[in-house]
Design a protein around this motif. Structure first.
Motif, PDB file in Angstrom:
ATOM      1  N   GLY A   1      -3.735   0.919  -4.054  1.00 55.94           N
ATOM      2  CA  GLY A   1      -2.281   1.049  -3.987  1.00 55.94           C
ATOM      3  C   GLY A   1      -1.737   1.067  -2.575  1.00 55.94           C
ATOM      4  N   GLY A   2      -0.442   1.321  -2.484  1.00 57.36           N
ATOM      5  CA  GLY A   2       0.178   1.476  -1.171  1.00 57.36           C
ATOM      6  C   GLY A   2      -0.479   2.625  -0.427  1.00 57.36           C
ATOM      7  N   THR A   3      -0.804   3.681  -1.158  1.00 60.09           N
ATOM      8  CA  THR A   3      -1.415   4.857  -0.537  1.00 60.09           C
ATOM      9  C   THR A   3      -2.770   4.515   0.081  1.00 60.09           C
ATOM     10  OG1 THR A   3      -0.279   6.180  -2.193  1.00 60.09           O
ATOM     11  CG2 THR A   3      -2.024   7.266  -0.954  1.00 60.09           C
TER      12      THR A   3
ATOM     13  N   PHE B   1      -2.134   3.300   3.399  1.00 59.51           N
ATOM     14  CA  PHE B   1      -1.791   4.323   4.409  1.00 59.51           C
ATOM     15  C   PHE B   1      -3.056   4.690   5.197  1.00 59.51           C
ATOM     16  CE2 PHE B   1       1.823   6.266   1.583  1.00 59.51           C
ATOM     17  CZ  PHE B   1       2.544   5.092   1.720  1.00 59.51           C
TER      18      PHE B   1
ATOM     19  N   TRP C   1       7.892   7.738   2.312  1.00 65.24           N
ATOM     20  CA  TRP C   1       6.706   6.873   2.304  1.00 65.24           C
ATOM     21  C   TRP C   1       6.182   6.624   3.712  1.00 65.24           C
ATOM     22  CZ3 TRP C   1       4.347   7.322  -1.923  1.00 65.24           C
ATOM     23  CH2 TRP C   1       5.057   7.441  -3.122  1.00 65.24           C
TER      24      TRP C   1
ATOM     25  N   THR D   1      11.703   3.565  -0.944  1.00 66.99           N
ATOM     26  CA  THR D   1      11.998   3.507  -2.376  1.00 66.99           C
ATOM     27  C   THR D   1      12.733   4.738  -2.889  1.00 66.99           C
ATOM     28  OG1 THR D   1       9.797   2.502  -2.410  1.00 66.99           O
ATOM     29  CG2 THR D   1      10.862   2.867  -4.534  1.00 66.99           C
TER      30      THR D   1
ATOM     31  N   ASP E   1       5.138  -1.699   5.547  1.00 65.19           N
ATOM     32  CA  ASP E   1       4.971  -1.435   4.113  1.00 65.19           C
ATOM     33  C   ASP E   1       6.161  -2.058   3.396  1.00 65.19           C
ATOM     34  OD1 ASP E   1       4.904  -0.421   1.551  1.00 65.19           O
ATOM     35  OD2 ASP E   1       4.935   1.696   2.143  1.00 65.19           O
TER      36      ASP E   1
ATOM     37  N   GLN F   1       3.402  -3.276  -8.157  1.00 67.66           N
ATOM     38  CA  GLN F   1       4.058  -2.768  -9.373  1.00 67.66           C
ATOM     39  C   GLN F   1       5.583  -2.664  -9.336  1.00 67.66           C
ATOM     40  OE1 GLN F   1       1.949  -1.054  -7.361  1.00 67.66           O
ATOM     41  NE2 GLN F   1       2.408   1.120  -7.246  1.00 67.66           N
ATOM     42  N   LYS F   2       6.212  -3.310  -8.339  1.00 70.58           N
ATOM     43  CA  LYS F   2       7.671  -3.288  -8.305  1.00 70.58           C
ATOM     44  C   LYS F   2       8.231  -4.696  -8.473  1.00 70.58           C
ATOM     45  CE  LYS F   2       6.845   0.649  -5.449  1.00 70.58           C
ATOM     46  NZ  LYS F   2       7.235   1.773  -6.263  1.00 70.58           N
TER      47      LYS F   2
HETATM   48  N1  PMP Z   1       5.071   2.674  -0.258  1.00 70.49           N
HETATM   49  C1  PMP Z   1       6.227   2.595  -0.924  1.00 70.49           C
HETATM   50  C2  PMP Z   1       7.416   2.024  -0.222  1.00 70.49           C
HETATM   51  C3  PMP Z   1       6.295   3.016  -2.254  1.00 70.49           C
HETATM   52  O1  PMP Z   1       7.461   2.924  -2.921  1.00 70.49           O
HETATM   53  C4  PMP Z   1       5.149   3.536  -2.880  1.00 70.49           C
HETATM   54  C5  PMP Z   1       5.131   3.960  -4.329  1.00 70.49           C
HETATM   55  N2  PMP Z   1       6.290   4.130  -4.961  1.00 70.49           N
HETATM   56  C6  PMP Z   1       3.976   3.640  -2.131  1.00 70.49           C
HETATM   57  C7  PMP Z   1       3.958   3.182  -0.835  1.00 70.49           C
HETATM   58  C8  PMP Z   1       2.730   4.213  -2.729  1.00 70.49           C
HETATM   59  O2  PMP Z   1       2.187   3.292  -3.585  1.00 70.49           O
HETATM   60  P1  PMP Z   1       1.028   3.632  -4.621  1.00 70.49           P
HETATM   61  O3  PMP Z   1       1.597   4.563  -5.625  1.00 70.49           O
HETATM   62  O4  PMP Z   1       0.683   2.279  -5.147  1.00 70.49           O
HETATM   63  O5  PMP Z   1      -0.079   4.251  -3.845  1.00 70.49           O
END
Ligand code: PMP
Length: 353
Positions: free
Chosen positions: A76-78, A81, A105, A154, A174, A197-198
């Protein structure tokens, strides 16, 4: 059968109905193979076709230059990070990076990066994230390995409509929540990442677009699945990728292409968000968006009802009424409250109306 629902979710979010129908149609027998993509080895030629087509579509839709790698990763985005500092903070010997913090974020990304190097927070004292302070007030470090920012926050609904000027320091962004919502000049970036997922699919896969000459600088403690050079060298197949999520991304990208690409998405997203901001702006303060007009997001529109800080009873009434009309997932993030309407690519103009 699908019910008549308008999904304003912040992610996972609405997918184009035609994508869901195609996925359903192909579920039991993908392209004559007699099996589902869910059951297919990632080493087959059928899956190679899926992942190659997905990459080519991304390259075409965003005009990605040849000297950039496109990766499809887990976590994921995390996960990014962590992956960003693990791969890039060692680019220069000082091991430091600048983080422009404009919402939760980017704040989370900065906190994670602190595990691996020195992090210089640009405007760390914002307790309310409602604006992007003027770039003349940023003190960027010329010997930073990179400058990081979140292109669209977000939760808060703060979006950059410009690319920060960083002189010779590479930029990492990001774009999880505004990826492919508009064209972007990839050549200005060292790295862009986005969870799917967006705007471009379902959860499980994260796109990383990285300039080739940045590869090969990972810290030795970097987990191998997060090592960009290893993943690039193996075309994202070092280990089993999120096959089905990549397949869904392919369908969504085909949908974006057939609907006019990033340029058409931008026009539509401007229209959709203006409709709602116009109502907020002309409501004599009944609806109130706390975000500076200059950085209001086209993707996520947070607002309060009744008064500036929000009248919780009225907001509950609004959410209950919306839900009766089939409009779901309008509740603001728990950290800010109020209402949030997310208007990703698959949300139509009629939905916004
Ligand atoms: N970055 C942004 C801008 C996000 O909106 C989100 C999740 N909403 C994340 C990172 C984290 O993503 P994930 O839940 O896929 O780890």
């Amino acid at each position: 059968e699908k019910k008549n629902i308008i999904n304003f979710g912040a992610g996972p979010a609405k997918l184009p109905p035609s994508v869901l129908i195609q996925a359903q149609r192909e579920l039991l027998n993908y392209s004559g193979t007699g099996i589902s993509v869910l059951e297919m080895s990632h080493r087959t030629s059928d899956f190679s076709n899926i992942i190659n087509t997905t990459e080519n579509l991304l390259r075409e839709l965003l005009n990605i230059p040849e000297n950039y790698k496109v990766l499809f990763l887990h976590g994921g985005g995390t996960g990014q990070f962590s992956a960003v500092p693990l791969n890039l903070i060692g680019l220069k010997k000082d091991r430091c990076a600048d983080y422009i913090v404009t919402g939760i974020w980017s704040a989370k990304a900065a906190k994670e990066a602190e595990k691996y190097g020195k992090v210089n927070l640009i405007h760390p004292n914002l307790d309310r994230y409602t604006s992007i302070p003027d770039s003349s007030s940023w003190s960027l470090n010329p010997s930073a390995s990179y400058v990081y920012y979140c292109c669209n926050e977000t939760v808060h609904g703060v979006e950059f409509n410009f690319i920060p000027e960083t002189k010779d320091v590479i930029i990492v962004s990001d774009m999880s929540s505004n990826f492919l919502s508009r064209p972007i000049d990839v050549s200005k970036f060292g790295l862009i990442f986005a969870g799917a997922q967006k705007n471009i699919g379902c959860a499980g896969v994260t796109v990383v677009i990285v300039k080739e000459d940045l590869l090969g600088n990972a810290l030795k403690e970097c987990p191998i699945v997060l090592d960009y050079q290893v993943q690039a060298g193996n075309s994202s197949l070092y280990n089993t990728p999120s096959c089905f999520s990549i397949y869904i991304m392919k369908l969504v990208l085909e949908w974006i292409k057939s609907n006019g690409g990033a340029e058409a998405m931008e026009i539509l997203n401007k229209k959709k968000s203006s409709l709602i901001y116009d109502i907020i702006n002309t409501s004599n303060g009944f609806y109130c968006c706390p975000i500076d007009v200059s950085c209001r997001s086209r993707m996520n529109i947070p607002f309060r009802i009744g008064k500036k800080e929000g009248d919780e009873a009225l907001e509950k009434l609004f959410l209950d009424g919306a839900s009766k009309l089939g409009m779901i997932s309008l509740k603001g993030h728990r950290s800010v409250g109020g209402i949030r309407a997310s208007l990703y690519n698959a949300v139509t103009l009629e939905d916004a109306q």
